[in-house]
Design an enzyme around this catalytic site. Structure first.
Site, short mmCIF file in Angstrom:
data_model
loop_
_atom_site.label_atom_id
_atom_site.label_comp_id
_atom_site.label_asym_id
_atom_site.label_seq_id
_atom_site.Cartn_x
_atom_site.Cartn_y
_atom_site.Cartn_z
N GLU A 69 83.10 30.28 99.85
CA GLU A 69 82.59 31.65 99.89
C GLU A 69 83.75 32.58 100.18
OE1 GLU A 69 79.20 34.61 101.77
OE2 GLU A 69 79.06 32.44 102.14
N ASP A 105 93.13 36.30 103.11
CA ASP A 105 92.92 36.44 101.67
C ASP A 105 92.66 35.08 101.03
OD1 ASP A 105 93.09 37.12 98.96
OD2 ASP A 105 94.91 38.30 99.19
N ASP A 138 83.51 44.44 98.43
CA ASP A 138 83.84 45.87 98.41
C ASP A 138 83.90 46.34 96.97
OD1 ASP A 138 84.99 48.43 98.65
OD2 ASP A 138 86.05 47.84 100.47
N LYS A 143 85.61 54.33 93.53
CA LYS A 143 86.42 55.35 92.89
C LYS A 143 87.27 54.72 91.78
CE LYS A 143 86.70 58.34 96.96
NZ LYS A 143 87.60 59.00 97.93
N ASP A 161 75.37 45.36 94.67
CA ASP A 161 74.37 46.41 94.55
C ASP A 161 75.00 47.72 94.08
OD1 ASP A 161 75.72 46.94 96.91
OD2 ASP A 161 73.94 46.94 98.19
N THR A 172 71.29 38.68 103.63
CA THR A 172 72.04 39.04 104.82
C THR A 172 71.66 40.45 105.28
OG1 THR A 172 73.89 40.00 103.60
CG2 THR A 172 73.96 37.63 104.03
N ARG A 173 72.07 40.78 106.50
CA ARG A 173 71.79 42.11 107.03
C ARG A 173 72.45 43.19 106.17
NH1 ARG A 173 73.59 42.13 113.10
NH2 ARG A 173 75.20 40.78 112.23
N TYR A 174 73.66 42.91 105.67
CA TYR A 174 74.31 43.90 104.83
C TYR A 174 73.48 44.19 103.59
CZ TYR A 174 77.45 46.13 101.57
OH TYR A 174 77.97 47.02 100.66
N GLU A 175 72.97 43.15 102.97
CA GLU A 175 72.18 43.34 101.75
C GLU A 175 70.95 44.20 102.01
OE1 GLU A 175 69.71 40.54 98.57
OE2 GLU A 175 71.17 39.63 99.93
#
Length: 229
Positions: free
Chosen positions: A61, A113, A135, A139, A171, A209-212
């Site tokens: 992952e 990384d 991320d 822009k 998303d 996940t919470r972010y999603e």
């Protein structure tokens, strides 16, 4: 891979696909786990070699955020070895807490990384790669920082076994289009989707996940599963 320091970053060029390394002070437990747990499960060359020699499936992952997906997948698949890569130290601290709480013994963590690790892996050793809600660098002038680029797709192809998969989720509509265009341009991957539900519906084994759930993007989540030819 044969040396303890074989995962030390090497030069990949000017692209930097991540922003901040740390945003706030680590919680006391997380800071403690950096000193106690991380040294035992860090993805050093020797530990990755041992994972490769074990004959177990190896899943990677990239950018695991807070580690919720990584830890849950590891708990559901105890016969698989997971490597999680994340440069954001607060995310690493969160993942260490999930690993400690779950008593997980099948996870290796690389706090940095992922690209040098991909370069150092032997050919055709990974079974699955996850890149979930990376991320988007929305822009246009920053698009070159997106993790999905022709060179990283080529690195996935080299490291994956035939039939291995890359799951990319986002998303952000523009990033979805960007990733799909570049994977379809690769001679190494198939996209077996047949209908809209194949990418608009979370896969059966996906872990939210919470972010999603925050819905920070500009579209509903999109899930692409690409298959190594």
């Amino acid at each position: 891979m044969s040396e303890e320091n074989s995962t030390v970053p090497v030069e990949w060029g000017p692209m930097r696909s991540f922003g901040r390394i740390k945003s706030r002070k680590l919680k006391p437990l997380q800071a403690t786990l950096f000193d106690t747990l991380l040294p035992e499960i860090e993805a050093t060359g020797a530990r990755v070699d041992a994972a490769l020699a074990s004959g177990r499936e190896l899943w990677l992952e990239i950018g695991f955020g807070g580690g919720e997906h990584l830890a849950a997948q590891a708990a559901k698949n105890p016969d698989v070895t997971f490597i999680g890569c994340e440069p954001f130290l607060n995310g690493v601290g969160s993942a260490l807490r999930h690993i400690e709480d779950g008593g997980l013994k099948n996870v290796l963590i690389l706090p940095g990384d992922a690209r040098p690790l991909l370069d150092n892996l032997p050919e055709a050793v990974l079974n699955r790669i996850f890149i979930l809600f990376a991320d988007p660098w929305p822009k246009a002038r920053h698009n070159k920082r997106r993790f999905i680029q022709p060179e990283t797709i080529a690195a996935f192809a080299r490291a994956l076994k035939p039939g291995g998969t890359v799951r990319f989720a986002t998303d952000w509509a523009d990033y979805a289009d960007w990733a799909l265009e570049r994977f379809l341009a690769s001679p190494d991957f198939d996209w077996p989707a047949l209908s809209q539900s194949d990418w608009n519906t979370p896969p059966a084994d996906h872990i939210t996940t919470r972010y999603e759930t925050k819905g920070l993007g500009d579209c509903e989540p999109v899930f692409f599963d690409f298959v190594r030819k």
